[in-house]
Design a protein around this motif. Structure first.
Motif, PDB file in Angstrom:
ATOM      1  N   GLY A   9      53.526  36.405 -16.687  1.00 46.82           N
ATOM      2  CA  GLY A   9      53.247  35.467 -15.725  1.00 46.82           C
ATOM      3  C   GLY A   9      54.544  34.616 -15.574  1.00 46.82           C
ATOM      4  N   SER A  11      57.789  32.028 -15.488  1.00 47.10           N
ATOM      5  CA  SER A  11      58.356  31.193 -16.148  1.00 47.10           C
ATOM      6  C   SER A  11      57.804  29.540 -16.131  1.00 47.10           C
ATOM      7  CB  SER A  11      59.915  31.021 -16.010  1.00 47.10           C
ATOM      8  OG  SER A  11      60.444  29.987 -16.814  1.00 47.10           O
ATOM      9  N   LYS A  15      52.832  30.562 -21.010  1.00 53.61           N
ATOM     10  CA  LYS A  15      52.536  31.479 -21.829  1.00 53.61           C
ATOM     11  C   LYS A  15      52.913  31.044 -23.415  1.00 53.61           C
ATOM     12  CE  LYS A  15      55.753  34.392 -19.964  1.00 53.61           C
ATOM     13  NZ  LYS A  15      56.564  33.732 -18.705  1.00 53.61           N
ATOM     14  N   SER A  34      62.154  38.937 -28.816  1.00 50.67           N
ATOM     15  CA  SER A  34      62.571  39.451 -27.815  1.00 50.67           C
ATOM     16  C   SER A  34      64.086  39.687 -27.830  1.00 50.67           C
ATOM     17  CB  SER A  34      62.454  39.440 -26.467  1.00 50.67           C
ATOM     18  OG  SER A  34      60.970  39.716 -26.349  1.00 50.67           O
ATOM     19  N   ARG A  38      70.586  35.751 -22.379  1.00 52.88           N
ATOM     20  CA  ARG A  38      70.851  34.437 -21.882  1.00 52.88           C
ATOM     21  C   ARG A  38      71.281  33.547 -22.859  1.00 52.88           C
ATOM     22  NH1 ARG A  38      67.569  31.000 -23.859  1.00 52.88           N
ATOM     23  NH2 ARG A  38      65.208  30.920 -23.879  1.00 52.88           N
ATOM     24  N   ARG A  41      69.154  28.120 -26.093  1.00 54.89           N
ATOM     25  CA  ARG A  41      68.916  26.725 -25.684  1.00 54.89           C
ATOM     26  C   ARG A  41      69.069  25.809 -27.057  1.00 54.89           C
ATOM     27  NH1 ARG A  41      63.653  28.462 -22.533  1.00 54.89           N
ATOM     28  NH2 ARG A  41      64.354  28.923 -20.406  1.00 54.89           N
ATOM     29  N   GLU A  69      60.716  48.426 -23.614  1.00 57.05           N
ATOM     30  CA  GLU A  69      61.016  47.982 -21.882  1.00 57.05           C
ATOM     31  C   GLU A  69      62.183  47.023 -21.997  1.00 57.05           C
ATOM     32  OE1 GLU A  69      60.488  44.491 -20.983  1.00 57.05           O
ATOM     33  OE2 GLU A  69      59.916  43.972 -22.817  1.00 57.05           O
ATOM     34  N   ALA A  71      64.138  44.405 -18.872  1.00 57.76           N
ATOM     35  CA  ALA A  71      64.417  43.847 -17.405  1.00 57.76           C
ATOM     36  C   ALA A  71      65.249  43.036 -17.183  1.00 57.76           C
ATOM     37  CB  ALA A  71      62.931  43.385 -17.077  1.00 57.76           C
ATOM     38  N   TYR A  73      65.909  39.228 -15.289  1.00 53.11           N
ATOM     39  CA  TYR A  73      65.317  38.225 -14.976  1.00 53.11           C
ATOM     40  C   TYR A  73      66.263  37.197 -14.826  1.00 53.11           C
ATOM     41  CZ  TYR A  73      62.241  34.208 -14.930  1.00 53.11           C
ATOM     42  OH  TYR A  73      61.717  33.319 -14.539  1.00 53.11           O
ATOM     43  N   TYR A  78      66.626  40.766 -20.654  1.00 48.66           N
ATOM     44  CA  TYR A  78      65.658  40.694 -21.547  1.00 48.66           C
ATOM     45  C   TYR A  78      64.858  42.020 -22.024  1.00 48.66           C
ATOM     46  CZ  TYR A  78      65.579  35.786 -20.042  1.00 48.66           C
ATOM     47  OH  TYR A  78      66.160  34.355 -19.326  1.00 48.66           O
ATOM     48  N   GLY A  79      64.576  42.170 -23.285  1.00 52.00           N
ATOM     49  CA  GLY A  79      63.800  43.175 -23.809  1.00 52.00           C
ATOM     50  C   GLY A  79      63.344  43.168 -25.048  1.00 52.00           C
ATOM     51  N   GLU A  98      55.339  38.443 -25.145  1.00 53.16           N
ATOM     52  CA  GLU A  98      55.700  37.519 -24.081  1.00 53.16           C
ATOM     53  C   GLU A  98      56.502  38.077 -23.208  1.00 53.16           C
ATOM     54  OE1 GLU A  98      56.432  33.497 -25.187  1.00 53.16           O
ATOM     55  OE2 GLU A  98      57.336  33.027 -23.061  1.00 53.16           O
ATOM     56  N   ILE A  99      56.314  38.537 -22.158  1.00 52.46           N
ATOM     57  CA  ILE A  99      57.302  39.227 -21.121  1.00 52.46           C
ATOM     58  C   ILE A  99      57.087  38.920 -19.713  1.00 52.46           C
ATOM     59  CG2 ILE A  99      57.797  41.077 -23.073  1.00 52.46           C
ATOM     60  CD1 ILE A  99      56.137  42.971 -21.522  1.00 52.46           C
ATOM     61  N   GLU A 100      58.001  39.044 -18.924  1.00 51.69           N
ATOM     62  CA  GLU A 100      58.068  39.052 -17.305  1.00 51.69           C
ATOM     63  C   GLU A 100      57.372  40.315 -16.810  1.00 51.69           C
ATOM     64  OE1 GLU A 100      60.090  41.682 -17.165  1.00 51.69           O
ATOM     65  OE2 GLU A 100      60.350  40.731 -15.140  1.00 51.69           O
ATOM     66  N   GLY A 103      58.833  43.946 -17.139  1.00 56.93           N
ATOM     67  CA  GLY A 103      58.631  44.659 -18.553  1.00 56.93           C
ATOM     68  C   GLY A 103      57.082  45.004 -18.809  1.00 56.93           C
TER      69      GLY A 103
HETATM   70  P1  5GP Z   1      63.069  32.496 -20.981  1.00 55.58           P
HETATM   71  O1  5GP Z   1      64.657  32.552 -20.434  1.00 55.58           O
HETATM   72  O2  5GP Z   1      62.428  31.187 -20.297  1.00 55.58           O
HETATM   73  O3  5GP Z   1      63.012  32.522 -22.602  1.00 55.58           O
HETATM   74  O4  5GP Z   1      62.362  33.430 -20.563  1.00 55.58           O
HETATM   75  C1  5GP Z   1      62.685  33.918 -19.317  1.00 55.58           C
HETATM   76  C2  5GP Z   1      61.381  35.215 -18.857  1.00 55.58           C
HETATM   77  O5  5GP Z   1      61.779  36.402 -19.463  1.00 55.58           O
HETATM   78  C3  5GP Z   1      59.987  34.504 -19.459  1.00 55.58           C
HETATM   79  O6  5GP Z   1      58.969  34.940 -18.116  1.00 55.58           O
HETATM   80  C4  5GP Z   1      59.715  35.245 -20.560  1.00 55.58           C
HETATM   81  O7  5GP Z   1      58.420  35.646 -20.837  1.00 55.58           O
HETATM   82  C5  5GP Z   1      60.631  36.965 -20.017  1.00 55.58           C
HETATM   83  N1  5GP Z   1      60.852  37.485 -21.487  1.00 55.58           N
HETATM   84  C6  5GP Z   1      61.073  37.179 -22.517  1.00 55.58           C
HETATM   85  N2  5GP Z   1      61.265  38.062 -23.522  1.00 55.58           N
HETATM   86  C7  5GP Z   1      61.194  39.178 -22.611  1.00 55.58           C
HETATM   87  C8  5GP Z   1      61.447  40.764 -23.128  1.00 55.58           C
HETATM   88  O8  5GP Z   1      61.484  40.991 -24.010  1.00 55.58           O
HETATM   89  N3  5GP Z   1      61.092  41.388 -22.027  1.00 55.58           N
HETATM   90  C9  5GP Z   1      60.776  41.166 -20.632  1.00 55.58           C
HETATM   91  N4  5GP Z   1      60.641  41.916 -19.675  1.00 55.58           N
HETATM   92  N5  5GP Z   1      60.734  39.594 -20.386  1.00 55.58           N
HETATM   93  C10 5GP Z   1      60.967  38.933 -21.491  1.00 55.58           C
END
Ligand code: 5GP
Length: 189
Positions: A9, A11, A15, A34, A38, A41, A69, A71, A73, A78-79, A98-100, A103
């Motif tokens: 779902g 950002s 989640k 994962s 990026r 933070r 997986e 992707a 984003y 992210y993977g 927890e993924i986008e 993925g």
């Molecule tokens: P954030 O930068 O806010 O931590 O994550 C950005 C987006 O990347 C969120 O939707 C998060 O769920 C997604 N994300 C985090 N880890 C992974 C991953 O391993 N694979 C994929 N495909 N998305 C991820």
């Protein structure tokens, strides 16, 4: 019985909070850490929140087939690392990813037995307020994430389960019900 649970779902949809609440009552669920390119933070830790890799190392690990997986984003990569997932599964533990959505689509292809849950924001405005309110991203990043979320929301109907996150307690209960139906130890408990 499913052993992999995918929570996806946009950002800012909540989640992370839902997964924290789920794991509080189901500590046997492991969260896969994962990898991402990026920047870290404030308050985040390498190996706890993410494996923070530079572009070169991420690309090398993609080439080496280290991801189940991965992707792009909002301009970052992210993977899910195979070794991370296999370690938990090898110890007999169910795993939460927890993924986008891109993925999640890849996992659906390679692990059709995984249970997939799409968390839907009550409205676009609420999503925007949450992203702004949590203060983790700058205005540009928020704008970019909101753009991406429009595309992500279009794919929500591809998912087995959808939870509209308008009331946290109800959403947690819904998520627990979905997961408990798949966990032998708690099923029917
Ligand atoms: P954030 O930068 O806010 O931590 O994550 C950005 C987006 O990347 C969120 O939707 C998060 O769920 C997604 N994300 C985090 N880890 C992974 C991953 O391993 N694979 C994929 N495909 N998305 C991820």
């Amino acid at each position: 019985m499913a052993r992999v649970f995918v929570i996806t779902g946009p950002s800012g949809v909540g989640k992370g909070t839902l997964i924290r609440r789920l794991r509080a009552t189901h500590p046997e669920l492991r969260l896969s850490v994962s990898a991402t390119t990026r920047p870290m933070r404030e308050g985040e830790e390498h190996g706890r929140d993410y494996w923070f890799l530079d572009d070169e190392e991420f690309a090398r690990r993609v080439d080496d087939g280290d991801f189940v997986e991965h992707a792009e984003y909002a301009g970052r990569r992210y993977g899910t690392l195979r070794e991370e997932l296999d370690r938990h599964l090898g110890e007999g533990a169910p795993v939460v990813l927890e993924i986008e959505v891109q993925g999640a689509a890849q996992i659906r292809e390679t692990m059709p037995e995984a249970v997939q849950v799409f968390v839907v924001p009550p409205s676009f405005e609420v999503l925007q307020q949450r992203l702004e309110g949590r203060g983790t991203d700058g205005a540009d990043t928020i704008a970019r994430r909101l753009e991406v979320s429009k595309v992500e929301l279009e794919s929500q109907h591809e998912f087995d389960h959808r939870i509209v996150n308008d009331d946290l307690e109800r959403s947690v209960a819904e998520l627990e019900a979905i997961v408990e139906a798949q966990l032998p130890a708690t099923n029917g408990a």
